[in-house]
Design a protein around this motif. Structure first.
Motif, PDB file in Angstrom:
ATOM      1  N   ASP A 197       0.729   1.000 -11.974  1.00  0.00           N
ATOM      2  CA  ASP A 197       0.114  -0.289 -12.318  1.00  0.00           C
ATOM      3  C   ASP A 197       0.852  -1.442 -11.652  1.00  0.00           C
ATOM      4  OD1 ASP A 197      -1.658   1.123 -13.864  1.00  0.00           O
ATOM      5  OD2 ASP A 197      -0.589   0.760 -15.746  1.00  0.00           O
TER       6      ASP A 197
ATOM      7  N   ARG B 270       0.013  -1.429  -7.965  1.00  0.00           N
ATOM      8  CA  ARG B 270      -1.349  -1.928  -7.745  1.00  0.00           C
ATOM      9  C   ARG B 270      -1.408  -3.439  -7.944  1.00  0.00           C
ATOM     10  NH1 ARG B 270      -3.735   1.398 -10.847  1.00  0.00           N
ATOM     11  NH2 ARG B 270      -4.309   2.895  -9.227  1.00  0.00           N
TER      12      ARG B 270
ATOM     13  N   LEU C 250       2.245   1.729  -3.453  1.00  0.00           N
ATOM     14  CA  LEU C 250       1.221   2.237  -4.370  1.00  0.00           C
ATOM     15  C   LEU C 250       1.013   3.735  -4.165  1.00  0.00           C
ATOM     16  CD1 LEU C 250      -0.971   1.841  -6.477  1.00  0.00           C
ATOM     17  CD2 LEU C 250      -2.527   1.140  -4.647  1.00  0.00           C
TER      18      LEU C 250
ATOM     19  N   ARG D  56       0.834  -1.211   0.000  1.00  0.00           N
ATOM     20  CA  ARG D  56       0.000   0.000   0.000  1.00  0.00           C
ATOM     21  C   ARG D  56       0.866   1.257   0.000  1.00  0.00           C
ATOM     22  NH1 ARG D  56      -5.317  -0.871   0.683  1.00  0.00           N
ATOM     23  NH2 ARG D  56      -5.962  -2.944   1.411  1.00  0.00           N
TER      24      ARG D  56
ATOM     25  N   GLU E 224       1.624   6.604  -7.005  1.00  0.00           N
ATOM     26  CA  GLU E 224       0.575   7.553  -7.395  1.00  0.00           C
ATOM     27  C   GLU E 224       1.054   8.987  -7.227  1.00  0.00           C
ATOM     28  OE1 GLU E 224      -2.625   6.315  -4.916  1.00  0.00           O
ATOM     29  OE2 GLU E 224      -3.423   4.878  -6.384  1.00  0.00           O
TER      30      GLU E 224
END
Length: 383
Positions: free
Chosen positions: A240, A243, A106, A103, A110
């Motif tokens: 991507d 994720r 990610l 997490r 982002e």
């Protein structure tokens, strides 16, 4: 004399029976020979009509292409949802890995994507600013050229005035002070002309630099948008991947089957590629029947096979078909292959595995497990 008569009577009664024993034995042996002959003829007829159309073996075992469950990311095991012998469906959760690191990764990806998009917007704005600078430098060139024209006019006027006074000076029509003033004016006009020319050159150079910066900046964004710029695409790929790594913290069953050889516990840290368990697809089992090499003359792909399992006995029959023959005998692929190049070599009949595909409906009615023994019979009369 009275006692002798009974003995004589006994002798007379037993003597005729002796020749009957060889006759009974002969009839008995003849009957046995006839029965054996009839049985041999019957077996020969049965073999010629039926038995020669089938080959069989009890050296057959159930197999399957098992699915190995391995993690794709390194993490600590947070939970295990299954145990050995448990039946699972494709997509069922098997193992839950700790997703804290995934997490965070990610979120970082982002943020990098947002930064790349902002930088693209900044680059686009820079192009607009550089284009305005190019226009401003063009105006500077126009102003410098106008100043050059004025400087040239001043220079020409100062040169004419100086030349006129120089012609009049010998006659005394022009004072020395006026001649000196005209000479100074000419020198000043000449300097201003050189300065104006340098100003034009500098303005052209400044505009060229601004034009180059604009071209370089436009090359970064030419033919792209905020979603198709290379930096944005690279950042999107990292998002991507992050994720996907987060999704991979949940390990799911790849096929329907039964869990076996589970080797993972809660709290254990697993590495990518480590085998956690196996899934045996019991609805996709097959049988490897090991036939003697002399039995395979007429075996072909597609021939029907009848099988029986020791698990259910002779009352349950499975029906399948031959899907292929192995590329080598069992002994040739053994861990320690037999070495026949010796002086005490003895020929041993080899066996070749024949792959038999089972009927899924029959497997559903009477499930089997990998490694169970089977009796297999192939109908070699079918092409």
């Amino acid at each position: 004399m009275a006692d002798a008569e009974p003995n004589l009577h006994v002798a007379n009664t037993t003597a005729p029976e002796a020749p009957a024993k060889p006759s009974l034995r002969k009839r008995l042996l003849t009957g046995i020979a006839g029965a054996v002959l009839i049985a041999g003829v019957g077996y020969g007829g049965w073999y010629a009509l039926v038995g020669s159309h089938y080959i069989s073996t009890d050296n057959a075992y159930v197999g399957a292409d098992t699915a190995s469950v391995t993690p794709m990311v390194a993490a600590q095991v947070a939970g295990v949802a299954v145990s050995d012998t448990q039946q699972v469906r494709k997509g069922d959760v098997l193992v839950q890995l700790d997703d804290s690191d995934a997490r965070i990764a990610l979120a970082q990806a982002e943020a990098d994507l947002a930064k790349a998009r902002r930088q693209y917007g900044q680059t686009s704005a820079t192009s607009a600013a550089l284009a305005a600078q190019v226009q401003a430098r063009s105006a500077d060139i126009s102003r410098a050229r106008a100043q050059l024209v004025a400087a040239e006019a001043d220079y020409e006027k100062a040169r004419v005035d100086l030349a006129r006074r120089q012609r009049l000076a010998p006659n005394g029509a022009v004072s020395g002070e006026e001649l000196t003033s005209a000479t100074n004016a000419f020198s000043s006009a000449k300097a201003n002309l050189e300065l104006a020319r340098a100003g034009v050159a500098q303005a052209n150079s400044t505009r060229g630099a601004a034009t180059g910066e604009l071209a370089a900046n436009n090359a970064l964004i030419s033919g792209t948008t905020a979603n198709s710029a290379p930096e944005v695409l690279a950042a999107q790929a990292r998002v991507d991947q992050a994720r996907l790594d987060l999704q991979r913290t949940v390990i799911r069953a790849p096929v329907d089957g039964v869990v076996t050889r589970r080797a993972v516990q809660v709290g254990q840290r697993v590495a990518p590629g480590a085998q956690l368990m196996l899934i045996v697809p019991i609805n996709q089992l097959y049988v490897d029947a090991n036939f003697k090499e002399g039995q395979l003359t007429r075996v072909k792909v597609g021939q029907p096979v009848t099988l029986k399992s020791d698990l259910y006995g002779g009352n349950v029959e499975y029906h399948g078909k031959v899907v292929g023959l192995s590329g080598g005998t069992g002994s040739s692929f053994a861990l320690i292959p037999a070495q026949n190049a010796t002086g005490n070599w003895i020929k041993v009949v080899q066996r070749l595995p024949v792959r038999v595909q089972l009927d899924p409906k029959e497997l559903a009615e009477h499930p089997l497990r990998v490694g169970l023994s089977m009796d297999a019979e192939i109908d070699v009369s079918k092409n």
